[in-house]
Design an enzyme around this catalytic site. Structure first.
Site, mmCIF file in Angstrom:
data_model
loop_
_atom_site.group_PDB
_atom_site.id
_atom_site.type_symbol
_atom_site.label_atom_id
_atom_site.label_comp_id
_atom_site.label_asym_id
_atom_site.label_seq_id
_atom_site.Cartn_x
_atom_site.Cartn_y
_atom_site.Cartn_z
ATOM 1 N N TYR A 101 5.433 -13.531 -15.915
ATOM 2 C CA TYR A 101 4.534 -12.467 -15.287
ATOM 3 C C TYR A 101 2.925 -12.941 -15.446
ATOM 4 O O TYR A 101 2.432 -13.023 -14.485
ATOM 5 C CB TYR A 101 4.768 -11.060 -15.844
ATOM 6 C CG TYR A 101 3.676 -9.904 -15.091
ATOM 7 C CD1 TYR A 101 3.959 -9.751 -13.730
ATOM 8 C CD2 TYR A 101 2.776 -9.352 -15.812
ATOM 9 C CE1 TYR A 101 2.922 -8.841 -13.057
ATOM 10 C CE2 TYR A 101 1.907 -8.557 -15.230
ATOM 11 C CZ TYR A 101 1.867 -8.081 -13.825
ATOM 12 O OH TYR A 101 1.183 -7.149 -13.485
ATOM 13 N N SER B 153 -4.420 -9.490 -13.458
ATOM 14 C CA SER B 153 -4.071 -8.656 -14.441
ATOM 15 C C SER B 153 -4.750 -9.214 -15.960
ATOM 16 O O SER B 153 -5.273 -10.323 -15.854
ATOM 17 C CB SER B 153 -2.701 -8.745 -14.619
ATOM 18 O OG SER B 153 -2.201 -7.868 -16.135
ATOM 19 N N LYS C 35 0.001 -14.176 -12.764
ATOM 20 C CA LYS C 35 -1.325 -13.510 -12.674
ATOM 21 C C LYS C 35 -2.427 -14.361 -12.880
ATOM 22 O O LYS C 35 -3.525 -14.103 -12.629
ATOM 23 C CB LYS C 35 -1.293 -12.132 -13.479
ATOM 24 C CG LYS C 35 -0.362 -11.198 -12.928
ATOM 25 C CD LYS C 35 -0.795 -10.535 -11.714
ATOM 26 C CE LYS C 35 -0.018 -9.911 -10.631
ATOM 27 N NZ LYS C 35 -0.618 -9.299 -9.457
ATOM 28 N N ASP D 93 7.566 -8.435 4.260
ATOM 29 C CA ASP D 93 7.824 -8.952 2.948
ATOM 30 C C ASP D 93 6.752 -10.180 2.716
ATOM 31 O O ASP D 93 6.916 -10.893 3.367
ATOM 32 C CB ASP D 93 9.320 -9.390 2.741
ATOM 33 C CG ASP D 93 9.464 -10.193 1.252
ATOM 34 O OD1 ASP D 93 8.900 -10.530 0.584
ATOM 35 O OD2 ASP D 93 10.750 -10.415 1.126
ATOM 36 N N VAL D 94 5.821 -9.946 1.783
ATOM 37 C CA VAL D 94 4.655 -10.980 1.679
ATOM 38 C C VAL D 94 5.192 -12.282 1.121
ATOM 39 O O VAL D 94 4.317 -13.271 1.313
ATOM 40 C CB VAL D 94 3.532 -10.406 0.903
ATOM 41 C CG1 VAL D 94 2.924 -9.323 1.458
ATOM 42 C CG2 VAL D 94 3.746 -10.281 -0.454
ATOM 43 N N ALA E 255 0.844 -1.394 -0.073
ATOM 44 C CA ALA E 255 -0.057 -0.117 0.100
ATOM 45 C C ALA E 255 0.639 1.325 0.085
ATOM 46 O O ALA E 255 0.412 2.341 0.162
ATOM 47 C CB ALA E 255 -0.839 -0.071 1.219
ATOM 48 N N SER E 256 2.095 1.193 -0.222
ATOM 49 C CA SER E 256 2.953 2.503 -0.197
ATOM 50 C C SER E 256 3.028 3.139 -1.417
ATOM 51 O O SER E 256 3.150 4.144 -1.465
ATOM 52 C CB SER E 256 4.448 1.731 0.086
ATOM 53 O OG SER E 256 4.849 0.874 -0.777
#
Ligand code: NAP
Length: 246
Positions: A154, A141, A158, A62-63, A12-13
């Protein structure tokens, strides 16, 4: 719309996560602003939320690391005692052709985009099952639903989100937990700022609404899914792409 709700937004940053945290706070949620590297940016989000008169805390984690995710949920439990909404937003993107992609690039995206979502959802579901209510919203995405040249690793990370969302929705529905995914198209954030100008122009020319999306465009759909407006929506993947042709 989110009065009395506690919401965790991972990553959320910056970007979509930041816009989501701000809109949720504007709608009176108590927000947990997760970040990993960008502490100053997370502080700025907290300041903006405080200026709106809402309550928020930041938690560094870190998730992709199980120990850090566990610590984050411990902190949420002791601070708020509950969790109503999880937004699995933290993610990274590395673009490369299939034949040029290094295995460590594949692993990097798997760790954060896939494992991060999995770990946070497991921890959140544990709390939500006890509450017999909850919402989990995952960021997929358009390339996860349609594929994309030069993005095999990537887009695969997703696509994981699509299968995960549909299956978790089936498992968790009996606990009154709704699980949905959002599949954004091209959104103006740090993630897409380095796209070559000709690629950006070409992509936008394929968007029926004729413009790039904003983080707020996505945040509004998160708000819908998190709020009572989305009460009977689960197991869905909602495109937020201005009708982008892939
Ligand atoms: P962004 O502007 O690059 O922001 C990414 C956020 O994820 C940052 O807040 C970052 O935090 C956080 N993050 C990265 N690795 C993390 C980790 N290991 N643990 C915790 N947080 C981590 O990206 P964005 O464009 O907003 O994308 C957000 C999500 O939307 C991603 O999942 C992305 O795949 C998806 N998405 C984006 C687009 C687009 O066009 N932008 C399109 C479709 C889908 P720190 O800086 O603090 O590390």
């Amino acid at each position: 719309m989110l009065q009395g709700k506690v919401m965790l937004v991972t990553g959320a940053s910056r970007g979509i996560g930041r816009a989501t945290a701000l809109l949720a706070a504007e709608n009176h949620a108590q927000v947990i602003v997760n970040y990993n590297n960008s502490e100053a940016a997370a502080d700025e989000v907290l300041d903006l939320i405080a200026a709106k008169g809402s309550n928020a805390i930041k938690v560094k984690a870190d998730v992709s690391r199980e120990d850090e995710v566990k610590r984050m949920f411990k902190e949420i439990k002791s601070e708020f005692g509950r969790l109503d909404i999880l937004v699995n937003n933290a993610g990274i993107m590395r673009n490369n052709l299939l034949m040029m992609t290094r295995i460590d690039e594949l692993h990097g995206m798997y760790e954060i985009n896939c494992k991060g979502t999995f770990l946070c959802s497991q921890m959140a579901a544990k709390m939500m099952m006890k509450q017999n209510s909850g919402r989990i919203i995952n960021l997929s995405s358009i390339v996860g639903t349609h594929g994309s040249h030069g993005q095999t690793a990537y887009s695969a990370s997703k696509s994981f989100i699509v299968g995960f969302t549909r299956s978790a929705a089936k498992e968790l529905g009996r606990y009154n937990i709704a699980v949905n995914a959002i599949a954004p198209g091209l959104i103006a954030t740090d993630l897409t700022k380095d796209l070559a100008e000709e690629v950006r122009t070409e992509l936008i020319s394929n968007v029926a609404l004729g413009r790039i999306g904003t983080p707020e465009d996505v945040a509004k759909v998160v708000l819908f899914l998190a709020s009572p407006l989305g009460d009977y929506v689960s197991g869905q993947v909602i495109g937020v792409d201005g009708c982008q042709i892939m």
